[in-house]
Design a protein around this motif. Structure first.
Motif, PDB file in Angstrom:
ATOM      1  N   ALA A 149      -3.830  -0.563  -8.078  1.00 48.20           N
ATOM      2  CA  ALA A 149      -5.338  -0.343  -7.571  1.00 48.20           C
ATOM      3  C   ALA A 149      -5.335   1.002  -6.930  1.00 48.20           C
ATOM      4  O   ALA A 149      -4.363   1.399  -6.388  1.00 48.20           O
ATOM      5  N   VAL A 150      -6.559   1.510  -6.970  1.00 44.89           N
ATOM      6  CA  VAL A 150      -6.724   2.929  -6.247  1.00 44.89           C
ATOM      7  C   VAL A 150      -7.777   2.821  -5.184  1.00 44.89           C
ATOM      8  O   VAL A 150      -8.871   2.335  -5.584  1.00 44.89           O
ATOM      9  N   ALA A 151      -7.435   3.470  -4.092  1.00 43.71           N
ATOM     10  CA  ALA A 151      -8.559   3.386  -3.100  1.00 43.71           C
ATOM     11  C   ALA A 151      -8.489   4.851  -2.488  1.00 43.71           C
ATOM     12  O   ALA A 151      -7.392   5.521  -2.254  1.00 43.71           O
ATOM     13  N   GLU A 210     -11.434   1.031   1.591  1.00 43.11           N
ATOM     14  CA  GLU A 210     -11.386   0.737   0.257  1.00 43.11           C
ATOM     15  C   GLU A 210     -10.038  -0.049   0.194  1.00 43.11           C
ATOM     16  O   GLU A 210      -9.851  -0.898  -0.638  1.00 43.11           O
ATOM     17  N   VAL A 211      -9.147   0.300   0.680  1.00 47.74           N
ATOM     18  CA  VAL A 211      -7.832  -0.215   0.802  1.00 47.74           C
ATOM     19  C   VAL A 211      -7.979  -1.665   1.076  1.00 47.74           C
ATOM     20  O   VAL A 211      -7.167  -2.606   0.442  1.00 47.74           O
ATOM     21  N   VAL A 244       0.921  -1.094  -0.059  1.00 45.84           N
ATOM     22  CA  VAL A 244      -0.049   0.024   0.128  1.00 45.84           C
ATOM     23  C   VAL A 244       0.903   1.161   0.060  1.00 45.84           C
ATOM     24  O   VAL A 244       1.634   1.481   0.843  1.00 45.84           O
ATOM     25  N   PHE A 301      -3.272   4.722  -1.788  1.00 51.19           N
ATOM     26  CA  PHE A 301      -4.147   5.024  -1.047  1.00 51.19           C
ATOM     27  C   PHE A 301      -4.086   6.564  -1.252  1.00 51.19           C
ATOM     28  O   PHE A 301      -3.329   7.316  -0.900  1.00 51.19           O
ATOM     29  N   TYR A 348      -7.951  -8.002  -5.209  1.00 53.29           N
ATOM     30  CA  TYR A 348      -7.042  -7.892  -6.191  1.00 53.29           C
ATOM     31  C   TYR A 348      -6.919  -9.014  -7.216  1.00 53.29           C
ATOM     32  O   TYR A 348      -6.690 -10.094  -6.571  1.00 53.29           O
ATOM     33  N   PRO A 404      -0.649  -7.849  -4.575  1.00 54.05           N
ATOM     34  CA  PRO A 404      -1.661  -6.682  -4.693  1.00 54.05           C
ATOM     35  C   PRO A 404      -0.583  -5.316  -4.460  1.00 54.05           C
ATOM     36  O   PRO A 404       0.151  -5.363  -3.307  1.00 54.05           O
ATOM     37  N   VAL A 435      -1.709  -1.286  -4.020  1.00 52.19           N
ATOM     38  CA  VAL A 435      -2.775  -0.333  -3.726  1.00 52.19           C
ATOM     39  C   VAL A 435      -2.174   1.075  -3.493  1.00 52.19           C
ATOM     40  O   VAL A 435      -1.574   1.333  -2.237  1.00 52.19           O
ATOM     41  N   ARG A 458      -9.504  -3.530  -1.754  1.00 51.90           N
ATOM     42  CA  ARG A 458      -8.757  -3.668  -3.018  1.00 51.90           C
ATOM     43  C   ARG A 458      -7.611  -4.647  -2.529  1.00 51.90           C
ATOM     44  O   ARG A 458      -7.414  -5.502  -3.478  1.00 51.90           O
ATOM     45  N   LEU A 459      -7.074  -4.966  -1.518  1.00 50.93           N
ATOM     46  CA  LEU A 459      -6.107  -5.926  -1.078  1.00 50.93           C
ATOM     47  C   LEU A 459      -6.752  -7.424  -1.264  1.00 50.93           C
ATOM     48  O   LEU A 459      -6.055  -8.361  -1.932  1.00 50.93           O
TER      49      LEU A 459
END
Length: 224
Positions: free
Chosen positions: A195-197, A202-203, A133, A164, A210, A160, A162, A206-207
């Motif tokens: 991926a975007v959160a 949302e983080v 992240v 943030f 993914y 994954p 992400v 997404r994890l």
């Protein structure tokens, strides 16, 4: 839950400064809390200042595993207590110019491994982590997230990643990556590696959801 029972560990890249405005620090703390509540441990760049300190303290104080990995050159040689660290962070919130590069250590922020150089730090963080992240940060954070993304594109890992995007911090960066795809330097498939959160919740989502994009390079890597 104890730190030893945590099954997955997330590497968080972020600034050792606070940035302007309280929102960055608040969201870093919220992320640390929600990581611990979802049984994730934390691997990070070590130290006790800025967003790095916020997320580490939040994970550790909620009973989950924290492992900071930091080069010897970045460690303050004077071990400081929590009151002294709070004073240091207060000054750092006033201006990033108050950050002199080194950071004190304290067991309240988890265990720390001191390594000889940046390359060893990044390799150990990547090997221990089950996902990555990136929160707001400066040159170091940008370099770390780009390197770990490149490693995914090259097939070195399939974990994954992400971003943030707190308070629109990464909006222009996201547009830059979209332009790289548009201009033909990143494939549309590889454009989905990150991926975007926009919230801590949302983080986590997404994890957990993914999917490794198709179209990454199918290379064989040894001695990683």
């Amino acid at each position: 839950m104890t730190g030893q029972e945590t099954t997955k560990r997330i590497c968080v890249f972020c600034g050792s400064s606070f940035g302007r405005g309280a929102n960055f620090a608040e969201k870093a703390t919220e992320l640390g809390v929600i990581l611990a509540k979802n049984d994730y441990g934390l691997v990070y760049g070590g130290g006790t200042t800025g967003l790095m300190g916020c997320v580490a303290k939040a994970v550790a104080s909620n009973g989950s595993y924290v492992h900071g990995i930091i080069p010897d050159a970045l460690v303050s040689k004077e071990r400081k207590n929590l009151d002294e660290i709070e004073k240091m962070n207060h000054d750092l919130k006033e201006s990033v110019s108050n950050h002199k590069g080194a950071t004190p250590l304290n067991d309240s922020y988890g265990k720390t491994t001191i390594v000889p150089d940046m390359h060893t730090r990044k390799r150990m963080m990547a090997q221990e982590a089950d996902g990555f992240v990136a929160m707001p940060g400066g040159f170091g954070t940008l370099e770390e997230v780009m390197e770990i993304t490149t490693w995914s594109q090259l097939g070195i890992h399939a974990k994954p990643i992400v971003l943030f995007n707190i308070d629109h911090y990464y909006d222009e960066f996201i547009l830059f990556l979209e332009n790289c795809v548009k201009r033909g330097f990143i494939s549309p498939e590889n454009g989905n590696i990150i991926a975007v959160a926009t919230t801590p919740e949302e983080v986590i989502e997404r994890l957990k959801t993914y999917k490794v994009p198709e179209g990454r390079f199918n290379l064989t890597w040894r001695n990683q």
